[in-house]
Design a protein around this motif. Structure first.
Motif, PDB file in Angstrom:
ATOM      1  N   LEU A 193      21.822 -25.183  73.713  1.00 17.11           N
ATOM      2  CA  LEU A 193      22.044 -23.084  74.104  1.00 17.11           C
ATOM      3  C   LEU A 193      23.012 -22.423  72.749  1.00 17.11           C
ATOM      4  O   LEU A 193      22.633 -21.628  72.779  1.00 17.11           O
ATOM      5  CB  LEU A 193      22.631 -23.558  75.737  1.00 17.11           C
ATOM      6  CG  LEU A 193      22.046 -23.626  76.936  1.00 17.11           C
ATOM      7  CD1 LEU A 193      22.643 -23.994  77.696  1.00 17.11           C
ATOM      8  CD2 LEU A 193      20.258 -22.608  77.089  1.00 17.11           C
ATOM      9  N   ILE A 194      23.957 -23.215  72.609  1.00 19.65           N
ATOM     10  CA  ILE A 194      24.408 -22.267  71.778  1.00 19.65           C
ATOM     11  C   ILE A 194      24.437 -22.455  70.057  1.00 19.65           C
ATOM     12  O   ILE A 194      24.599 -20.839  69.651  1.00 19.65           O
ATOM     13  CB  ILE A 194      26.148 -23.357  71.280  1.00 19.65           C
ATOM     14  CG1 ILE A 194      27.195 -23.553  72.878  1.00 19.65           C
ATOM     15  CG2 ILE A 194      26.700 -22.806  70.421  1.00 19.65           C
ATOM     16  CD1 ILE A 194      27.315 -24.919  72.243  1.00 19.65           C
ATOM     17  N   CYS A 195      23.275 -22.866  69.674  1.00 12.89           N
ATOM     18  CA  CYS A 195      22.842 -22.500  68.807  1.00 12.89           C
ATOM     19  C   CYS A 195      21.143 -21.628  69.207  1.00 12.89           C
ATOM     20  O   CYS A 195      20.676 -21.371  68.121  1.00 12.89           O
ATOM     21  CB  CYS A 195      21.693 -23.589  67.783  1.00 12.89           C
ATOM     22  SG  CYS A 195      23.136 -25.030  67.396  1.00 12.89           S
ATOM     23  N   GLY A 196      20.931 -21.071  70.517  1.00 14.99           N
ATOM     24  CA  GLY A 196      20.183 -20.326  70.925  1.00 14.99           C
ATOM     25  C   GLY A 196      18.559 -20.552  71.121  1.00 14.99           C
ATOM     26  O   GLY A 196      17.490 -20.087  71.619  1.00 14.99           O
ATOM     27  N   LEU A 197      18.458 -21.478  70.649  1.00 16.04           N
ATOM     28  CA  LEU A 197      17.286 -22.712  71.502  1.00 16.04           C
ATOM     29  C   LEU A 197      16.875 -21.846  73.042  1.00 16.04           C
ATOM     30  O   LEU A 197      17.859 -22.104  74.097  1.00 16.04           O
ATOM     31  CB  LEU A 197      17.311 -23.799  71.369  1.00 16.04           C
ATOM     32  CG  LEU A 197      17.364 -24.153  69.921  1.00 16.04           C
ATOM     33  CD1 LEU A 197      17.248 -25.889  69.581  1.00 16.04           C
ATOM     34  CD2 LEU A 197      15.647 -24.340  69.170  1.00 16.04           C
TER      35      LEU A 197
END
Length: 302
Positions: A193-197
């Motif tokens: 989630l932190i990486c935008g997935l």
């Protein structure tokens, strides 16, 4: 015997050949002796993570009595190995799985098992599937999901997530359904989630790990489990609701501690607004109350 074991787990000869599986024997230095005959130095063999020196200064192979899974980098070059204990001569004290140590070529946090084979499929279907172990990956590929990768003996990291993000924005987690697997799914979700997935979780109802599930239930059941995967926030809410069984105060506390931190990791404002709406509905509170609770999350985590 090793081939028979792999057949018993469900792997075909074609899969065994495609993934270049092997077997290391019982002798102390077969691999080191072979490599020295090929003019590799002791230092090169040690630096590659294949052997270590004993108290007498002789090389001792690290991988003995193991089924060997070669690990490739994103270009398909073999950079490490993972070995599953196998055979009557294996030491009962030896770990079930042994992975290559960190080397100049192998950085665990940056390499996903099977990524070299999965990357084109990930891009094509715009989705990646993450499993836990090598057999899970082999069986998933065999069942037609060529977009499957495995963290293989290490936690899923933000570097792993960025690797997937290069190919697709969508990740389905299909980890073991036991408590350890659910915790691993939670850790992996936050990194993703932190990486935008966009993260979903496949739930295997029978309680089997993916490899055994595919063998027992078949490729169609695996396909259905992947396609019916739930958004990570919905998955967590469902699990917590089951565990608290109608105890509203306990459910609320569990959501505050176990779900809201994931919402803070979500990069999309629109997705975050949707999650706030769903959480408020489940708790029977106003969306504003959830937003206020979210603002306190950084203080709770510090």
């Amino acid at each position: 015997e090793a081939r028979a074991y792999l057949h018993e787990r469900g792997a075909t000869d074609a899969t065994i050949k495609e993934f270049r599986l092997g077997l290391s024997g019982n002798n102390w230095s077969d691999l080191s002796d072979y490599l020295k005959n090929k003019k590799y130095s002791d230092k090169e063999i040690i630096d590659a993570g294949l052997a270590k020196k004993n108290e007498r200064g002789s090389l001792v192979d690290k991988f003995r009595n193991r089924i060997i899974f070669p690990i490739a980098d994103s270009a398909g070059r073999i950079v490490a190995f993972s070995g599953r204990i196998f055979g009557a001569d294996a030491s009962p004290e030896a770990p079930k799985y042994l992975n290559s140590p960190e080397t100049p070529l192998f950085h665990k946090s940056r390499i996903l098992y099977g990524f070299d084979r999965a990357k084109s499929s990930m891009r094509k279907v715009q989705c990646a599937v993450l499993v836990e172990g090598q057999m899970d990956l082999l069986m998933s590929h065999q069942a037609g999901w060529d977009n499957t990768v495995a963290a293989s003996g290490t936690a899923f990291t933000e570097d792993h997530a960025r690797l997937i993000k290069r190919m697709t924005d969508n990740l389905v987690l299909a980890l073991d359904p036991d408590p350890a697997g659910i915790k691993a799914a939670a850790r992996a979700s936050r990194a993703a989630l932190i990486c935008g997935l966009n993260v979903k979780v496949a739930r295997l109802k029978s309680g089997l790990d993916p490899a055994d599930y595919i063998k027992a239930e078949g490729a169609d059941a695996w396909r259905a489990a992947i396609r019916e995967s739930k958004d990570i926030i919905t998955f967590l809410l469902d699990v917590l609701e089951e565990h608290t069984k109608g105890q509203s105060d306990r459910f609320r506390r569990a959501v505050e501690l176990g779900v809201l931190p994931f919402v803070t990791d979500v990069q999309s404002p629109i997705a975050r607004a949707q999650y706030i709406k769903e959480i408020a509905k489940r708790l029977g509170v106003a969306e504003k109350a959830v937003e206020e609770a979210l603002q306190k999350i950084p203080d709770m985590l510090s």
